[in-house]
Design a protein around this motif. Structure first.
Motif, mmCIF file in Angstrom:
data_model
loop_
_atom_site.group_PDB
_atom_site.id
_atom_site.type_symbol
_atom_site.label_atom_id
_atom_site.label_comp_id
_atom_site.label_asym_id
_atom_site.label_seq_id
_atom_site.Cartn_x
_atom_site.Cartn_y
_atom_site.Cartn_z
ATOM 1 N N LYS A 5 -8.338 37.485 -15.439
ATOM 2 C CA LYS A 5 -7.915 36.188 -15.210
ATOM 3 C C LYS A 5 -8.759 35.422 -16.030
ATOM 4 N N VAL A 46 -10.715 31.774 -3.699
ATOM 5 C CA VAL A 46 -11.043 31.774 -5.744
ATOM 6 C C VAL A 46 -11.119 29.972 -5.609
ATOM 7 N N SER A 93 -6.114 33.546 0.679
ATOM 8 C CA SER A 93 -5.988 34.126 -1.005
ATOM 9 C C SER A 93 -6.388 32.876 -2.207
ATOM 10 N N VAL A 94 -6.023 31.943 -2.022
ATOM 11 C CA VAL A 94 -6.700 30.677 -2.758
ATOM 12 C C VAL A 94 -6.939 29.888 -2.411
ATOM 13 N N ARG A 154 0.368 35.802 -10.808
ATOM 14 C CA ARG A 154 -1.056 35.561 -9.608
ATOM 15 C C ARG A 154 -1.569 36.598 -9.308
ATOM 16 N N PHE A 174 -5.938 37.629 -8.723
ATOM 17 C CA PHE A 174 -6.723 37.395 -7.825
ATOM 18 C C PHE A 174 -6.961 38.704 -7.576
ATOM 19 N N LYS A 175 -6.667 39.795 -8.038
ATOM 20 C CA LYS A 175 -7.019 41.793 -7.884
ATOM 21 C C LYS A 175 -7.948 41.843 -8.976
ATOM 22 N N THR A 209 -1.486 33.742 2.563
ATOM 23 C CA THR A 209 -1.656 33.468 0.612
ATOM 24 C C THR A 209 -2.624 32.267 0.744
#
Length: 204
Positions: free
Chosen positions: A89, A170, A166-167, A79, A83-84, A163
């Motif tokens: 991904k 995306v 951040s989900v 994860r 994310f970064k 957190t």
């Protein structure tokens, strides 16, 4: 619930919504009404579980540190990486998505053979994955405000607001999901009975 054989193909219903929208609750309500559920997240967990079909390729592509001591995908480490790093991904998706697609198709065919009149494809990233629009007949979006999403996930998962945010960032935006929807349930301020009533109003 017992099903009766039908002579026409089942309705293929795509179900989606942002994290914390209540999509999984709606999915279970549809099952209670006799629909067959094909849960893409559950299938993704299956292929990344110990001895799952994706594990060897993930280890080869990303390294052993992304496999936990139990032999499953180290979800926390992955994860953070995806994310970064958008390339990471895409690489993970190129491994997992074909396996998920294969299993979803198998389960859908089984449901049709067993006489289900509706097959619900629970796909959190349905809007983000453009090919899904051609695989379903209708799309049902479960919607709520971003503030509600954040609060629900914090209560459920004990995550920080950052957190959860951040989900959300995306995932597809609310506007993108609503634009793709054939039907929408606004799941905010509803108890389970009210949510069930909203669902019953839909021509499903």
């Amino acid at each position: 619930m017992p099903t009766t054989k039908c002579t026409h193909p089942p309705l293929r219903l795509g179900l989606t919504g942002g994290i914390g929208s209540g999509k999984s609750t709606v999915a279970q309500m549809l099952v209670q009404r006799g629909a067959a559920l094909v849960d893409s997240d559950a299938i993704a967990r299956q292929v990344t579980a110990p001895n799952g079909a994706a594990i060897a390729t993930i280890a080869q592509q990303f390294g052993a540190e992304f496999i936990g001591p139990d032999g499953a995908l180290n979800r926390d480490a992955m994860r953070v990486l995806v994310f970064k790093d958008s390339n990471a991904k895409k690489a993970l998706e190129s491994i997992v998505h074909p396996l998920v697609a294969q299993e979803t198709q198998r389960q859908a065919l089984d449901a049709a053979r067993n006489g289900h009149q509706t097959v619900v494809f629970d796909v959190p990233l349905l809007v983000e994955s453009s090919h899904w629009r051609t695989r379903v007949d209708r799309i049902l979006v479960v919607d709520c405000s971003i503030e509600t999403q954040i609060q629900r996930v914090r209560d459920r998962n004990d995550w920080t607001a950052d957190t959860v945010q951040s989900v959300i960032q995306v995932q597809a935006t609310r506007a993108q999901r609503l634009a793709a929807a054939d039907w929408v349930i606004f799941n905010q301020g509803l108890d389970l009975n009210a949510l069930r009533a909203k669902l019953a109003d839909l021509p499903i």
